[in-house]
Design an enzyme around this catalytic site. Structure first.
Site, PDB file in Angstrom:
ATOM      1  N   HIS A 117      12.772   5.562   4.784  1.00 61.42           N
ATOM      2  CA  HIS A 117      11.218   5.803   4.399  1.00 61.42           C
ATOM      3  C   HIS A 117      11.612   6.087   2.796  1.00 61.42           C
ATOM      4  CE1 HIS A 117       8.132   7.700   2.714  1.00 61.42           C
ATOM      5  NE2 HIS A 117       7.279   7.154   3.587  1.00 61.42           N
ATOM      6  N   ASP A 196      15.628  13.725   8.211  1.00 64.35           N
ATOM      7  CA  ASP A 196      14.411  13.418   8.160  1.00 64.35           C
ATOM      8  C   ASP A 196      13.480  13.166   9.345  1.00 64.35           C
ATOM      9  OD1 ASP A 196      11.707  12.285   7.810  1.00 64.35           O
ATOM     10  OD2 ASP A 196      12.938  10.598   6.532  1.00 64.35           O
ATOM     11  N   GLN A 199       8.557  12.196  11.198  1.00 61.25           N
ATOM     12  CA  GLN A 199       7.831  11.764  12.345  1.00 61.25           C
ATOM     13  C   GLN A 199       8.322  12.191  14.070  1.00 61.25           C
ATOM     14  OE1 GLN A 199       5.101   9.531  12.375  1.00 61.25           O
ATOM     15  NE2 GLN A 199       5.671   8.811  10.059  1.00 61.25           N
ATOM     16  N   LYS A 222       1.820  16.342   8.362  1.00 58.76           N
ATOM     17  CA  LYS A 222       2.020  15.207   9.243  1.00 58.76           C
ATOM     18  C   LYS A 222       2.528  16.539  10.981  1.00 58.76           C
ATOM     19  CE  LYS A 222       4.179  11.652   6.864  1.00 58.76           C
ATOM     20  NZ  LYS A 222       3.809  10.809   6.587  1.00 58.76           N
ATOM     21  N   CYS A 364       6.222   2.289   3.698  1.00 60.40           N
ATOM     22  CA  CYS A 364       6.650   2.758   2.345  1.00 60.40           C
ATOM     23  C   CYS A 364       8.214   2.554   3.031  1.00 60.40           C
ATOM     24  CB  CYS A 364       6.665   4.541   2.392  1.00 60.40           C
ATOM     25  SG  CYS A 364       5.265   4.736   1.565  1.00 60.40           S
TER      26      CYS A 364
END
Ligand code: PMP
Length: 407
Positions: A117, A196, A199, A222, A364
């Site tokens: 991202h 990261d 997700q 999220k 993104c």
């Protein structure tokens, strides 16, 4: 887990009875306990934290620190390893602009993947430019949509490996035990690892000790929490190596006109008034997840719906799918695809007018979209509140969308 009734916990669906929300990867809907928790803070004990000597201020501080403890437990960290940021983007920028600029130099390698991202790419582009370090990419196989021999790209000059846990476009991109091997190899050459987990945070158990990462980020919004709060995990052993990102109130031990010293972590990393209500709201979200979610059963639910989506989309001749279906069968929560001859934005607006929420664009991850040769694509992503009816409804409306634009 009662997936049939769980929708009732999310007030948005009371206000929009026919909303088919397939955009949880962009932001998760919030259960009423989160909204109630925020309202409670503002209406019952609104005060600043760490600086009030009166009852409401003490409650605010207590609840704020309780949230830190819950989040620490959620990812198997210690409370002092949890730093509240504005979101994952700020967390990565934090490490790039502190540890990155302070520790990286000409000739060092920063290694990321080709599927990042922008939030985990642009800060490292800047650090590379400013320090003279090289930014290297672990390549993505454009056929399989999986990373190709990622450990080959880590060497004695690698000082940082900053990688996506799961892609917001392709889903899982790490084959077999590649992620574990990559982290192990990074440490064997003395590099630090940033993960990261944007997700993965609402979909699978995150255990920073098992993962053995140095830094990890995810966003509150999220993870069923409010906007404006994110989590940055900084391993305790590195607390002295990381300078504060911002300077100001609440983070000092003492200040004179010409010098200053910092408080202990995590305070030294949280300058200024934090997003108190959002942090407390995120604490409620973590409580909700802990009480209601069994990650194994959630994975089954999400994968079943994603695979149904994938198979239905596969049967449409105009649709090209992204991601690796074999990986998806194991665990997935999103499907990205493009429609031949129909721009993703047009399709998303047409679906939007029918109250179907999906994401469209390059997500993104523009270099990734270019690498895969897709200008723009649609993404349908699953949350705990989605069911088979949502998928069926979406697929029927998508068929209608394609017919409309192909007329
Ligand atoms: N990384 C990934 C994988 C993401 O999906 C996102 C959000 N789309 C981010 C980073 C940035 O998160 P935020 O905008 O909440 O800071």
């Amino acid at each position: 887990m009662m997936y049939e009734t769980i929708k009732k916990d999310f007030p948005i669906f009371k206000h929009h009875k026919d909303l088919v929300y397939l955009d949880s990867a962009a932001t998760y809907q919030k259960p009423s306990v989160v909204i109630g928790g925020i309202q409670e803070y503002y209406s019952q004990y609104c005060a600043n934290v760490h600086r009030a000597f009166y009852p409401t201020g003490e409650i605010a501080t207590e609840k704020y620190e309780e949230a830190r403890e819950k989040i620490a437990q959620f990812i198997n960290a210690s409370p002092e390893e949890i730093v509240f940021t504005r979101g994952a983007t700020e967390g990565i920028n934090f490490i790039a602009h502190t540890w990155g600029l302070d520790h990286l130099k000409r000739g060092d390698d920063i290694v990321i993947t080709q599927a990042e991202h922008h939030a985990n790419l642009l800060p490292w582009q800047r650090v590379a430019k400013r320090t003279g370090a090289n930014l290297r990419y672990m390549p993505l196989n454009t056929q399989t949509h999986l990373l190709e021999n990622p450990t080959d790209h880590i060497s004695q000059i690698t000082k940082l490996v900053s990688i996506i846990h799961s892609s917001n476009v392709l889903g899982h991109i790490w084959q077999a035990d590649d992620l574990e091997q990559t982290i192990a190899k990074a440490h064997s050459v003395g590099a630090k690892v940033l993960l990261d987990s944007c997700q993965t945070s609402p979909h699978q158990k995150i255990d920073v000790k098992k993962l053995n990462v140095d830094f990890l980020v995810f966003s509150g919004h999220k993870t069923m929490g409010p906007n404006g709060v994110g989590v940055l995990y900084i391993k305790k052993e590195l607390h002295d190596d990381v300078e504060p990102y911002q300077l100001g109130g609440s983070m000092v031990h003492s200040v004179a006109y010409d010098t200053a010293s910092w408080a202990q972590a995590p305070q030294k990393f949280e300058a200024g008034t934090p997003a108190v209500a959002s942090v407390i709201g995120l604490g409620h979200a973590i409580d909700y997840i802990s009480k209601n979610i069994n990650f194994a059963s959630l994975a089954e639910h999400e994968t079943k719906l994603s695979m149904k989506l994938y198979q239905e989309l596969q049967s449409m001749p105009e649709v090209s799918l992204l991601g690796n279906p074999e990986m998806m069968k194991e665990h997935s929560h999103l499907v990205c695809f493009s429609i031949d001859g129909v721009h993703a934005h047009d399709a998303a607006s047409y679906l939007g007018a029918k109250n179907i929420a999906v994401r469209a664009g390059h997500h993104c991850a523009q270099p990734l979209a270019n690498l895969l040769g897709v200008q723009s694509c649609l993404r349908a992503s699953i949350g705990i509140y989605n069911n088979e009816d949502d998928v069926t409804h979406f697929i029927n409306e998508l068929r209608d969308t394609i017919t409309f634009f192909k007329r």
